[in-house]
Design an enzyme around this catalytic site. Sequence first.
Site, PDB file in Angstrom:
ATOM      1  CB  THR A 155      -0.951  -0.051   1.222  1.00 32.99           C
ATOM      2  OG1 THR A 155       0.012   0.046   2.445  1.00 32.99           O
ATOM      3  CG2 THR A 155      -1.752  -1.103   1.228  1.00 32.99           C
TER       4      THR A 155
ATOM      5  CG  HIS B  20       2.850  -5.046   7.519  1.00 29.14           C
ATOM      6  ND1 HIS B  20       1.915  -4.052   7.682  1.00 29.14           N
ATOM      7  CD2 HIS B  20       3.303  -4.906   6.175  1.00 29.14           C
ATOM      8  CE1 HIS B  20       1.686  -3.329   6.547  1.00 29.14           C
ATOM      9  NE2 HIS B  20       2.605  -3.911   5.596  1.00 29.14           N
TER      10      HIS B  20
ATOM     11  CB  THR C 123       8.117  -0.668   4.116  1.00 28.69           C
ATOM     12  OG1 THR C 123       7.183  -2.019   4.029  1.00 28.69           O
ATOM     13  CG2 THR C 123       8.905  -0.962   3.001  1.00 28.69           C
TER      14      THR C 123
END
Length: 531
Positions: free
Chosen positions: A128, A457, A503
């Site tokens: 995203t 994640h 990230t």
Amino acid sequence: MSHTPTVAIVGSGPIGSAYARVILQSDPDVRVVMFEAGPQLTAIPGESVRNIADPGEKARAREMSQGPQAGAFRESLGIPSSVVVEGMFTARQGTHLLDFGGEGSAHAPTFPAAAAATNVGGQGAHWTCAIPRPAFSEKVDFIDDAEWEDLVSTAEGLLHQQSAAFSDSPIGTAIRSLLNDEFGAELPAGYGVGTLPVAGDPQPDGSMVWAGANTVLGPLIEAGTPESARFELRDLTLVRRVETEDGHATGVTIEDLRTKELSFFPADAVVVAADAFRSPQLLWASGIRPRALGRYLTEHHVVITTVALDEQRMRPLVSDDEFEGELARRAQNAADPVAAVNRIPFSEPDHPFSLQVMYAENPPFALDPSHPAAGNRWGYVNMGYGVRKHPRVEDGVAFDDDELDYRGFPNMTIDYALTDAEQPELDEAHVRVRRAGEALGTFVAEPRLMPNGSSLHYMGTMRMGAADDGTSVADPWSHVWGFDNLLVGGNALIPTANTMNPTLMSVAIAVRGARRVVEELSSAPVGEAVR
């Protein structure tokens, strides 16, 4: 004969790409070869498939990355085409479930939505692009603040961070206003309602070219640059083992998935940056087995909902001209559903959550035409509260040398549980997401906790630590304990409890590791590998 130092990188996602970029731009004498088990999806290596306008081409690219569930590419990745692969839950488009139900499937009954992407660019082709900064206890406490600021700023530059994406959207502005009315008085200064930092490049028409691994690679994949001459990316090349001798990585054994040929690739340093499950699996298969390998698995759990924006709430905040302009802007880029991204960030002690609010013209699922909110002219928000998972050794992945998975690696079994440590915050997240939804409009989907593994994640399975005490896999500079030139990268290194997209944090940690690699290669005697 002079020796050109060579770094082998396993994995082509944003983390491996950050290693490659920092190393090659810091040392003009080093060569980097990157190995990726999956295919290249786009003409530009590692580009986000979200940037593909044609729906058919986008679907084809996503299908190619779905590993054992990927149509014509199943054979190259080890699953016979006759096998029917189904999972308990549907993974995000472009990913494949680890526990897919076919022969050689992982075992993850307590983490059923765990998924991976097998392609050039890794999850960076499908993500995203949200890149919030970690804050408070989310940060790594053994990296001092001044260095951390530099690392994160460098990572933001590599990812083309945009702190005010879609900030000119009048509906996005109205959403922030309504959320601030509901929550603003109880949030600390600097951690209130705002836009969500994202990775990409805004375009003149108001759209966004979303960042992928290609953004991080930058000059490494541009023809004619000095860096591109020293960089090689090999797709459909599976790293079978990291070869080591006396605490030193000598290179990697690779399999060309097109020809099935095995060969040895020598390297002066090896970076394993696949993902939080397949990286520790590769280390295990290579006989590298620190006590903490695969343990301390965390993710951020998400309490999610979808809301149809209410005209009576929105109209006082958006003029007719602004609304018509918003409709015209959205019509210019129908292939990208996201039109604004807002958030309430993590803060302590009173808001240990991260709220992400994504505004789009259509809901993320098909609504029955008879539904009262179907075709809502004002659009929808898909939003979720990220809730942290406190690390504990009992949560993790174990590997079985006596049972092989579909790729011929020791198979995985994931054990994971939410505990009393998480429940109060999960309960509070339900309360808060309902407050947020009622402030904005009408629920189209009731708030619900997503199944374990849904976040994509995954953290902690190769966690870094300040001391080699058995509770971590890597040192503060991402070296596997006991090895002088073997490094690991990715979300798996994060040792803290995080609430939202990791990230940026992982790229920052990779920048630190890459800088150390450069120092070590430059200090090695001429003609000798790092020892």
